[in-house]
Enzyme design. Sequence first.
Site, PDB file in Angstrom:
ATOM      1  N   TRP A 171       0.840  -1.244   0.061  1.00 48.79           N
ATOM      2  CA  TRP A 171      -0.175   0.096  -0.094  1.00 48.79           C
ATOM      3  C   TRP A 171       0.763   1.359   0.115  1.00 48.79           C
ATOM      4  O   TRP A 171       0.211   2.229   0.346  1.00 48.79           O
ATOM      5  CB  TRP A 171      -1.066  -0.164   1.111  1.00 48.79           C
ATOM      6  N   ASP A 190       2.573  -6.139  13.269  1.00 51.83           N
ATOM      7  CA  ASP A 190       2.192  -5.174  12.410  1.00 51.83           C
ATOM      8  C   ASP A 190       3.021  -4.217  11.826  1.00 51.83           C
ATOM      9  O   ASP A 190       2.840  -3.266  11.652  1.00 51.83           O
ATOM     10  CB  ASP A 190       0.727  -4.450  12.984  1.00 51.83           C
ATOM     11  N   ARG A 203       9.681   0.025   9.705  1.00 48.97           N
ATOM     12  CA  ARG A 203       8.743   0.365  10.771  1.00 48.97           C
ATOM     13  C   ARG A 203       9.166  -0.253  11.975  1.00 48.97           C
ATOM     14  O   ARG A 203       8.578  -0.328  13.194  1.00 48.97           O
ATOM     15  CB  ARG A 203       7.227  -0.159  10.064  1.00 48.97           C
TER      16      ARG A 203
END
Lengths: 545, 268
Positions: free
Chosen positions: A251, A312, A339
């Site tokens: 994304w 996540d 991340r």
Amino acid sequence: MNKFSLLLCGTFLTLPVQAQEEPFQTVITPAFSPVTWERLVNAESEPENWMMYSGTLDSQRYSRLDQINTDNVTELEMKWSYQIPVIDRAETVPTVVDGVMFITEAPSNLTAVDARTGRVYWRYDHELPEDLRICCGRNNRGVAILGETLFMSTLDAHLVAIDARTGNVLWDVEVADYEAGYSKTAAPLIVKDKVVTGIAGGEFGIRGFIDAYDPVTGELEWRTYAVPGPGEPGNDSWSGDSWKTGGAATWITGSYDPDLNLIYWGTGNPGPDWNGDVRLGDNLYSDSALALNGDTGEIAWHFQFTPHDVHDYDSIQVPILADIEYQGSTRKVMMWANRNAFFYTIDRETGEFLEGEAYATQTWAQGLDPNGRPIPTPGMAPTYEGILVSPPIVGATNWYSPAYSQQTGLFYVTSFDGEQEFFKRDEDYEEGERFTGGGGRYNQPMDAFHSSIRAINPATAEIEWEFPIMPRSSAGITTTAGGIVFTGSADGYFFALDAASGEELWHISLGARVHAAPMTYAIDGQQFVTIASGNVVYTFGLKED
Amino acid sequence: MGNLTTQLGRLLTLALGGLFLAKGSSFAEDAGNLYNTNFDINAGLKYFERQCSRCHGFDAKGNDETGAPDLTSRLARASSEVGLFNIIRTGIPGTAMLPVAADLPDTQVWQLVAYIGSLSTDPANIDLPGSVASGASVFTNKGDCSSCHMVDGQGGRLGPDLSRVGERRSPEELLSDMLNPHTDVAPRWWTMRVTDMDGVVREGLRMNEDSFSLRIMDEELNLWSYPKNQIASFERVEASTMPSYTQTLSDSEIDDLVAYLFSLRKEN
């Protein structure tokens, strides 16, 4: 005096004093010209335009414009603002081609404005169904352009081709079924004669992929799944049938190296996000960088940052490509602040891990092994009762763009030092329903944490400087030949730092959270810098005498 | 240790009191939510964790970043269970609050309503041991709370306005606030200690801090705003300026204060 007032003067023969004082005559020329692939490949050499999401195919977000520089950045003033008529946060990075700016808006709209004044040429409002499946807000981050056609992702998982001169729809294709949890938010990337684009929906048990479309017809040219199917390499990294709902959404926009003919694209979390019990194994190619053949989409190599992720930690960051001096020779590398709180320098020809270090607070891993694979800290997986882990779900960084300066050789990233309680839940997959297997909870107020802009030396993975800001910033970064790092903050500032030292040079309060990255362009020799804050797009330039 | 045991005992008593003294459900009487048993609340919790927590948070306390509101106190957009049901069913147009799946049975929506309802305390269902009137007296007299806190425009400015504190704090939380004021202090009530370029130190409540500036109110109620790049240093004290009342007030006076504070709502 701008061109418009000059026109008025000429037409009505009024204001003779002003007309006499004008030191030169500006000739108004038609705006916009078609964007060829050659122009995109050489985008760096026409810095007056910003022709794709990350500025150039290598995604450095480094502009050669230097009119605004460390000596005069304090002279910036607002030139215009454009109020998006939808009250939602803007995550757009506008595109500018020869004086026309294309601004994407929430939820899936697009506007063309005069880049000198912010006044509208046309709008396109994309009709959306009411029962969208979106995880995290109504966003759109930008367009791609080829020829005279703009390409935009939409929340109902369509790819739309729009005429750049009029806003008319040329074609509108369904990339995937939104009712099954698919959506699209990122700007596509033009690769030669194809429109390359990813997909969102990692919280809905989708199967991620990267697609290439014919820009003229909208026909699908190739699709590469980010989760391998049965018989394909990597499928055995998923227990049972878990690959079918494996997520690995794609994304954010990737990058391209024309010499190597490789597309670089990040992939997101495995599904379900926080319950790894139902998908034992490394879960390829979730949380990875994929290098794809630019013609066929075939996977040339992959590098998985977070095998069997249960936090996540999407690898949804824009890959930055550069040739750097590394251990005595020039190396073609890809730089990646993940991340998961680790920064990586990777050989982009082969996928070989070169350097990696934590750049933000993290407790989930003991470090990286010689191949760059993380060594998990025991007992850090989410539990039913909750367990405290750094970084939190939003990550040490996330989708917002980093930048790399050719001047300083430094990589800049917006980073977050926080922690969160992670929970695990048991969930059965149902198509179109959320499939996350847990969630998170902060135990302290956000103000108790820390954000900062960090400058990293990619040859050593060491932090060279940092500039603290209030948590938790989700602004991207752009750097320029003027020696400046431009970025924003969660508390609504737009500001400029010295790219070499991190010293504060200038700031202005725009009043609303900056959720986007700045970009810069020029018209008739005047440099502008643009940033979205809240749902307003602001453009700044140097004061004129 | 004895003090801690007493505090825990008080909290437990209050919690149990809330449980046992809960008046019968009023929901059935007004033919509102028929799905409000513990089973329903638990089912609503499961649905919430799966479908709603990404924006509203696993603890339903909202998220400034997504704009999702805190669902554990008074809801700005829904004053009744039916209103909440409608928002969940149809969403809020023009926002990220999407409707639930069209084929989701009403039963499940009501269970979600019941779960969200369970996050805030309905005063109609709670009998507290203290006296509201006595608590009001303690507030202004012996406790001297009003020297720092305002209620309905009367009182001091060095603590949060408590005019509607009953809408956002449960009795258990109010008790904890008085006994352990340094736990979970909101950033607005931290103290900032600023040293200016001349070495002058000034301390005050942290009204706001951002990336480039900060604003405080000192004890004399002066408002100060400092650019961070024009001061020598600043320091945060993430503790409350409020004292604990364990030593100064009796158990019954604290009970009365809890009852009074919990009664402070818009309708009162």
